[in-house]
Scaffold this active site. Structure first.
Site, mmCIF file in Angstrom:
data_model
loop_
_atom_site.group_PDB
_atom_site.id
_atom_site.type_symbol
_atom_site.label_atom_id
_atom_site.label_comp_id
_atom_site.label_asym_id
_atom_site.label_seq_id
_atom_site.Cartn_x
_atom_site.Cartn_y
_atom_site.Cartn_z
ATOM 1 N N PHE A 224 95.718 -31.661 -11.336
ATOM 2 C CA PHE A 224 95.763 -31.427 -9.889
ATOM 3 C C PHE A 224 96.991 -32.154 -9.312
ATOM 4 C CE2 PHE A 224 94.418 -31.025 -5.597
ATOM 5 C CZ PHE A 224 93.355 -30.122 -5.553
ATOM 6 N N HIS B 67 86.657 -34.859 1.529
ATOM 7 C CA HIS B 67 86.824 -34.699 0.079
ATOM 8 C C HIS B 67 87.697 -35.811 -0.515
ATOM 9 C CE1 HIS B 67 86.543 -32.209 -3.508
ATOM 10 N NE2 HIS B 67 87.834 -32.336 -3.702
HETATM 11 N N1 LIG Z 1 91.689 -32.768 -4.188
HETATM 12 C C1 LIG Z 1 92.117 -33.384 -5.307
HETATM 13 C C2 LIG Z 1 91.403 -33.271 -6.511
HETATM 14 N N2 LIG Z 1 90.300 -32.554 -6.536
HETATM 15 C C3 LIG Z 1 89.698 -32.096 -7.757
HETATM 16 C C4 LIG Z 1 88.750 -33.108 -8.338
HETATM 17 O O1 LIG Z 1 89.453 -34.197 -8.931
HETATM 18 C C5 LIG Z 1 87.900 -32.470 -9.421
HETATM 19 O O2 LIG Z 1 88.722 -31.989 -10.448
HETATM 20 C C6 LIG Z 1 87.040 -31.324 -8.899
HETATM 21 O O3 LIG Z 1 86.255 -31.736 -7.818
HETATM 22 C C7 LIG Z 1 86.104 -30.779 -10.016
HETATM 23 O O4 LIG Z 1 85.260 -31.818 -10.526
HETATM 24 N N3 LIG Z 1 91.848 -33.898 -7.630
HETATM 25 C C8 LIG Z 1 92.995 -34.640 -7.607
HETATM 26 O O5 LIG Z 1 93.398 -35.219 -8.651
HETATM 27 N N4 LIG Z 1 93.697 -34.764 -6.455
HETATM 28 C C9 LIG Z 1 93.283 -34.152 -5.306
HETATM 29 O O6 LIG Z 1 93.989 -34.296 -4.258
HETATM 30 C C1 LIG Z 2 91.470 -34.354 -2.269
HETATM 31 C C2 LIG Z 2 91.678 -33.714 -0.978
HETATM 32 O O1 LIG Z 2 91.500 -34.367 -0.045
HETATM 33 C C3 LIG Z 2 92.136 -32.312 -0.784
HETATM 34 O O2 LIG Z 2 92.682 -31.672 -1.854
HETATM 35 C C4 LIG Z 2 91.008 -31.516 -0.210
HETATM 36 O O3 LIG Z 2 91.432 -31.030 1.010
HETATM 37 P P1 LIG Z 2 90.397 -30.601 2.162
HETATM 38 O O4 LIG Z 2 89.739 -31.870 2.614
HETATM 39 O O5 LIG Z 2 91.303 -30.015 3.201
HETATM 40 O O6 LIG Z 2 89.451 -29.633 1.538
#
Ligand SMILES: Nc1c(NC[C@H](O)[C@H](O)[C@H](O)CO)[nH]c(=O)[nH]c1=O
Ligand SMILES: CC(=O)[C@@H](O)COP(=O)(O)O
Length: 157
Positions: free
Chosen positions: A22, A89
């Protein structure tokens, strides 16, 4: 008086770099910085570096646990980028990732360099991935090596 302070050179250390896919455009630079620091400053041999890619920062703690349980590695560098969005999130991913990494590091006495960026925006992330605010991947790599040496010195007395 005895002072214990780890050096960063660890020529024989086996190091796992765990990196999230990510935001990979940022993380690629963190990995580059980490590998450069491990080899050039830490004197770690190329064959002793393993890069493990996982979906996101949330998956890093479980991977650190697996690495620790394998007993094949002396130190871990955890790399990723969590950028704040519009919802809560960010707080869950960033918070659980960092607390999971710390608790796993403590449970297994395994040094983990924390190189997960937690930023308000993309610009802040770019600044910390090899531009004006340095490279947090490199910093995390050197910290992992120093702690590996420090823990060894404590064990030896
Ligand atoms: N939003 C970000 C994520 N989201 C994904 C989560 O880490 C995870 O892979 C998902 O929820 C499935 O379990 N990951 C990041 O590394 N950075 C972000 O900004
Ligand atoms: C990890 C985060 O905050 C991001 O990727 C998720 O964004 P959102 O809060 O706009 O769904």
């Amino acid at each position: 008086m005895q002072v214990i302070e780890g050096q960063v050179a660890a020529p024989h250390a086996k190091v796992a770099i765990i990196v999230a896919r990510f935001n990979h455009f940022i993380n690629d630079s963190l990995v580059e910085g980490a590998i450069d620091a491990l080899k050039r400053i830490g004197q770690v041999e190329d064959k002793n570096i393993t890069v493990i890619k996982v979906p996101g920062a949330f998956e890093i703690p479980l991977t650190v646990k697996a690495v620790a349980e394998s007993k094949k590695y002396d130190a871990v560098v955890a790399l990723g980028t969590v950028i704040r969005g519009s919802t809560a999130h960010f707080d869950y991913v960033a918070g659980e990732s960092s607390s999971g990494i710390l608790s796993t590091s403590l449970a297994h006495s395994l040094p983990v360099g924390f190189g997960i960026l937690t930023t308000e925006n993309i610009e802040q992330a770019i600044e910390r991935a090899g531009t004006k605010a340095g490279n947090k991947g490199a910093e995390a790599a050197l910290t992992a090596l120093e702690m590996y040496n420090t823990l060894n010195s404590i064990k030896k007395g």
